[in-house]
Scaffold this motif. Structure first.
Motif, PDB file in Angstrom:
ATOM      1  N   SER A   1      46.563  31.299 -21.164  1.00  0.00           N
ATOM      2  CA  SER A   1      45.871  32.547 -20.815  1.00  0.00           C
ATOM      3  C   SER A   1      46.775  33.747 -21.057  1.00  0.00           C
ATOM      4  O   SER A   1      46.325  34.786 -21.559  1.00  0.00           O
ATOM      5  N   ALA A  15      37.883  40.745 -29.047  1.00  0.00           N
ATOM      6  CA  ALA A  15      37.476  39.814 -27.990  1.00  0.00           C
ATOM      7  C   ALA A  15      36.926  38.518 -28.580  1.00  0.00           C
ATOM      8  O   ALA A  15      37.247  37.413 -28.115  1.00  0.00           O
ATOM      9  N   THR A  18      38.769  34.749 -28.362  1.00  0.00           N
ATOM     10  CA  THR A  18      37.979  33.668 -27.770  1.00  0.00           C
ATOM     11  C   THR A  18      37.933  32.469 -28.712  1.00  0.00           C
ATOM     12  O   THR A  18      38.113  31.315 -28.287  1.00  0.00           O
ATOM     13  N   LEU A  75      36.224  32.632 -21.290  1.00  0.00           N
ATOM     14  CA  LEU A  75      36.099  33.746 -22.227  1.00  0.00           C
ATOM     15  C   LEU A  75      34.709  33.792 -22.847  1.00  0.00           C
ATOM     16  O   LEU A  75      34.108  34.866 -22.990  1.00  0.00           O
ATOM     17  N   GLU A  76      34.196  32.624 -23.221  1.00  0.00           N
ATOM     18  CA  GLU A  76      32.846  32.587 -23.789  1.00  0.00           C
ATOM     19  C   GLU A  76      31.815  33.031 -22.766  1.00  0.00           C
ATOM     20  O   GLU A  76      30.854  33.756 -23.097  1.00  0.00           O
ATOM     21  N   ALA A 109      39.047  36.456 -17.852  1.00  0.00           N
ATOM     22  CA  ALA A 109      37.604  36.492 -18.111  1.00  0.00           C
ATOM     23  C   ALA A 109      36.943  37.674 -17.399  1.00  0.00           C
ATOM     24  O   ALA A 109      36.113  38.377 -17.982  1.00  0.00           O
ATOM     25  N   LEU A 145      37.962  40.942 -19.170  1.00  0.00           N
ATOM     26  CA  LEU A 145      37.308  41.067 -20.473  1.00  0.00           C
ATOM     27  C   LEU A 145      35.843  41.431 -20.309  1.00  0.00           C
ATOM     28  O   LEU A 145      35.316  42.299 -21.027  1.00  0.00           O
ATOM     29  N   TYR A 146      35.173  40.784 -19.371  1.00  0.00           N
ATOM     30  CA  TYR A 146      33.784  41.145 -19.093  1.00  0.00           C
ATOM     31  C   TYR A 146      33.661  42.616 -18.711  1.00  0.00           C
ATOM     32  O   TYR A 146      32.785  43.333 -19.204  1.00  0.00           O
TER      33      TYR A 146
END
Length: 361
Positions: free
Chosen positions: A201, A222, A226, A243-244, A275, A278-279
């Motif tokens: 990570s 991004a 991923t 991540l997905e 995660a 990133l979101y």
């Protein structure tokens, strides 16, 4: 040259300052509600939660996330100083010595087997002697007095966010290959955390910062990291899965904090924290063709990143690192900077990294 938002591309100096100050701002905002439940946050600050520093009495402190990020800068600066003078240095050893100085500043002992590092400028600043609920895996890993590696890990089961939270600086070093960025970051994570997901990570987060500093668009960067995470040998599935999930959730725009935590987790592990951050930056990214307002994007993303029931300092810090690397200093709200503890220290470390990588004074 301009970015995909139509704004002029920021300089490397601006991106370095933006990433470090942005991370400190996100850290400080999140530290005000660290580990509070979303119900408690709403009770304190209203239905929208904490959306800025106005309700807080400043200057507002940052946590161990920024402390360790700046010590990462210091370790890299020392290694680059040696390299610039023609002397090869073990980068991970420089980072280990830097982290041991942070540990000593926290009043912790690494034991008789650990070396005694020579003090540097960073150590003279009182802000690093403040105990800000440090990540216990970082403390226990360093307190062994052993220099952990990926093949001889300390804390073999540790996968907390204590690695990813300090890893933005690896992505700020120019003129090195993406694979080298990943390796430097993952190797440094091994100094305190032994679980593969903690190391992976950290490496993926540093790679994301590297891509943004290199001028790649946020959505593309991004998606790239991923895919890179999914292809890592021996990858811990929680990293690419998280991540997905963050990319899918961002397509729904803004969701309630309860759904965020249900889908992505609270950010307690390194993979979860990455995660969530990133979101937050993707869900608040203006639509293509919309007027670019970096400061508005910064405020919206950090508000989303910190208002949940997890370690909000870390998720806020990562989101701030990302947007600072993307936009440079232009995204940093002036009023927020005025509320930040010790901005001169953050700028001082940013200037050191700028000087050793570009020669600019």
């Amino acid at each position: 040259m301009s970015t995909d938002s139509g704004l002029p591309a920021p300089s490397l100096k601006s991106r370095i300052h933006g990433a470090l100050l942005g991370g400190a701002l996100g850290d400080a905002l999140g530290y005000a509600v660290q580990a509070d439940s979303i119900g408690a946050i709403r009770q304190r600050f209203g239905a929208q939660g904490l959306t800025g520093f106005d309700p807080l009495s400043g200057p507002w402190p940052f946590s161990d996330d920024t402390q360790l990020t700046l010590y990462t800068v210091d370790g890299l600066v020392e290694a680059l100083e040696w390299a610039n003078s023609g002397v090869g240095a073990d980068v991970n050893a420089c980072l280990w010595l830097a982290y041991l100085r942070w540990l000593a500043a926290q009043g912790k002992d690494a034991g008789p087997s650990a070396p005694t590092p020579q003090p540097r400028w960073i150590d003279r600043n009182e802000v690093f002697r403040q105990n800000r609920h440090p990540d216990q895996d970082c403390v226990s890993g360093l307190a062994t007095g052993e220099m952990g590696t990926s093949v001889r890990p300390v804390n073999p089961e540790a996968k907390s966010a204590g690695t990813v939270m300090r890893s933005a600086p690896f992505g700020l070093i120019p003129h090195i290959a993406p694979d080298a960025v990943y390796k430097l970051s993952a190797d440094a994570a091994s100094l305190t955390h032994g679980h593969p997901s903690a190391r992976q990570s950290a490496g993926i987060f540093s790679l994301l910062i590297h891509k943004l500093v290199s001028g790649e668009a946020l959505r593309n960067a991004a998606a790239d990291v991923t895919a890179h995470a999914a292809a890592l040998p021996g990858v811990a599935p929680e990293l690419p899965d998280g991540l997905e999930a963050a990319l899918r959730l961002a397509d729904k725009a803004i969701v309630a904090p309860e759904e965020l935590v249900q889908v992505l987790g609270g950010g307690w592990t390194a993979a979860e924290a990455l995660a969530v951050a990133l979101y937050a930056v993707l869900a608040t990214l203006p639509d293509d063709g919309a007027d670019a307002q970096p400061a508005r994007h910064f405020q919206d993303a950090l508000s989303l990143a910190v208002n949940h029931g997890g370690p909000s300092d870390t998720t806020g810090s990562l989101a701030g690192n990302i947007l600072g690397a993307l936009y440079g200093e232009d995204c940093l709200p002036v009023q927020w900077l005025g509320a930040l503890e010790a901005p001169d220290v953050v700028r001082g470390m940013a200037d050191q990294l700028v000087k050793v990588t570009t020669g600019e004074g």
